[in-house]
Design a protein around this motif. Structure first.
Motif, PDB file in Angstrom:
ATOM      1  N   LYS A  29       0.873  -1.159   0.000  1.00 43.17           N
ATOM      2  CA  LYS A  29       0.000   0.000   0.000  1.00 43.17           C
ATOM      3  C   LYS A  29       0.917   1.218   0.000  1.00 43.17           C
ATOM      4  CE  LYS A  29      -3.304   2.433   2.862  1.00 43.17           C
ATOM      5  NZ  LYS A  29      -3.570   2.683   4.283  1.00 43.17           N
ATOM      6  N   HIS A  64       2.275   4.968  -0.235  1.00 47.09           N
ATOM      7  CA  HIS A  64       1.753   6.228   0.320  1.00 47.09           C
ATOM      8  C   HIS A  64       1.039   7.065  -0.732  1.00 47.09           C
ATOM      9  CE1 HIS A  64       3.985   5.363   3.863  1.00 47.09           C
ATOM     10  NE2 HIS A  64       5.156   5.443   3.269  1.00 47.09           N
ATOM     11  N   GLY A 116      -1.125   4.176  -3.983  1.00 48.08           N
ATOM     12  CA  GLY A 116      -2.100   3.155  -3.642  1.00 48.08           C
ATOM     13  C   GLY A 116      -1.496   1.765  -3.738  1.00 48.08           C
ATOM     14  N   ARG A 172       3.244  -0.009   3.845  1.00 46.86           N
ATOM     15  CA  ARG A 172       2.924  -1.292   4.468  1.00 46.86           C
ATOM     16  C   ARG A 172       2.799  -2.379   3.391  1.00 46.86           C
ATOM     17  NH1 ARG A 172       0.992  -3.030   9.363  1.00 46.86           N
ATOM     18  NH2 ARG A 172       1.082  -0.939  10.177  1.00 46.86           N
ATOM     19  N   GLN A 198      -6.508  -7.152   3.274  1.00 51.39           N
ATOM     20  CA  GLN A 198      -7.047  -5.925   3.878  1.00 51.39           C
ATOM     21  C   GLN A 198      -6.575  -5.796   5.318  1.00 51.39           C
ATOM     22  OE1 GLN A 198     -11.075  -4.835   1.492  1.00 51.39           O
ATOM     23  NE2 GLN A 198     -11.339  -6.218   3.197  1.00 51.39           N
ATOM     24  N   LEU A 235      -2.702  -5.116   5.271  1.00 53.56           N
ATOM     25  CA  LEU A 235      -2.346  -3.781   4.777  1.00 53.56           C
ATOM     26  C   LEU A 235      -3.087  -2.679   5.515  1.00 53.56           C
ATOM     27  CD1 LEU A 235      -2.394  -4.568   0.941  1.00 53.56           C
ATOM     28  CD2 LEU A 235      -0.378  -4.334   2.380  1.00 53.56           C
ATOM     29  N   LYS A 236      -4.001  -3.082   6.374  1.00 57.32           N
ATOM     30  CA  LYS A 236      -4.835  -2.132   7.115  1.00 57.32           C
ATOM     31  C   LYS A 236      -5.503  -1.130   6.177  1.00 57.32           C
ATOM     32  CE  LYS A 236      -2.066  -2.184  11.382  1.00 57.32           C
ATOM     33  NZ  LYS A 236      -2.685  -3.270  12.104  1.00 57.32           N
ATOM     34  N   THR A 237      -6.111  -1.664   5.156  1.00 57.98           N
ATOM     35  CA  THR A 237      -6.801  -0.799   4.204  1.00 57.98           C
ATOM     36  C   THR A 237      -7.975  -1.562   3.608  1.00 57.98           C
ATOM     37  OG1 THR A 237      -6.488   0.666   2.326  1.00 57.98           O
ATOM     38  CG2 THR A 237      -5.444  -1.482   2.162  1.00 57.98           C
ATOM     39  N   LEU A 238      -8.884  -0.835   2.995  1.00 60.79           N
ATOM     40  CA  LEU A 238      -9.981  -1.480   2.278  1.00 60.79           C
ATOM     41  C   LEU A 238      -9.621  -1.563   0.810  1.00 60.79           C
ATOM     42  CD1 LEU A 238     -13.172   0.081   3.895  1.00 60.79           C
ATOM     43  CD2 LEU A 238     -12.513  -2.317   3.915  1.00 60.79           C
TER      44      LEU A 238
END
Ligand code: ZN
Length: 93
Positions: free
Chosen positions: A28, A30, A33, A42, A63, A66-69
């Motif tokens: 992910k 910065h 994306g 990350r 998800q 990577l702590k993301t959606l």
């Protein structure tokens, strides 16, 4: 004598440790994306095992790692990436 120790990373699916060269890296970034094999931020790693990269829960696992959606289109892009990495080990960073 120059011998580099391999960088070991854990596959987010099977939790086994592999040489980083044998893993697909998803980052992910910065700014840009989600990126494959590149990017700063990350990262999560997936091994070559079909069981891992074709895991139906892989998106959820990514998800979380990577702590993301991830967008719904992610899986399509992911599969395209996988098909272009027939042999991940030839794609050193
Ligand atoms: Zn694995």
């Amino acid at each position: 004598m120059i011998q580099q120790n391999p960088v070991m990373r854990i596959c987010i699916s099977c939790r086994k440790t592999f040489d980083r060269k044998n893993l697909l890296k998803i980052t992910k970034d910065h700014k840009q994306g989600i990126m494959f094999q590149n990017g700063i931020g990350r990262s999560a790693y997936i091994c070559k095992s079909k069981k891992c990269y074709s895991d139906s829960k892989i998106k959820k696992k990514l998800q979380k790692a990577l702590k993301t959606l991830l967008e719904p289109e992610f899986i399509d892009i992911f599969e395209q990436e996988l098909s272009s990495y027939n042999d991940f080990s030839n794609k050193g960073i």
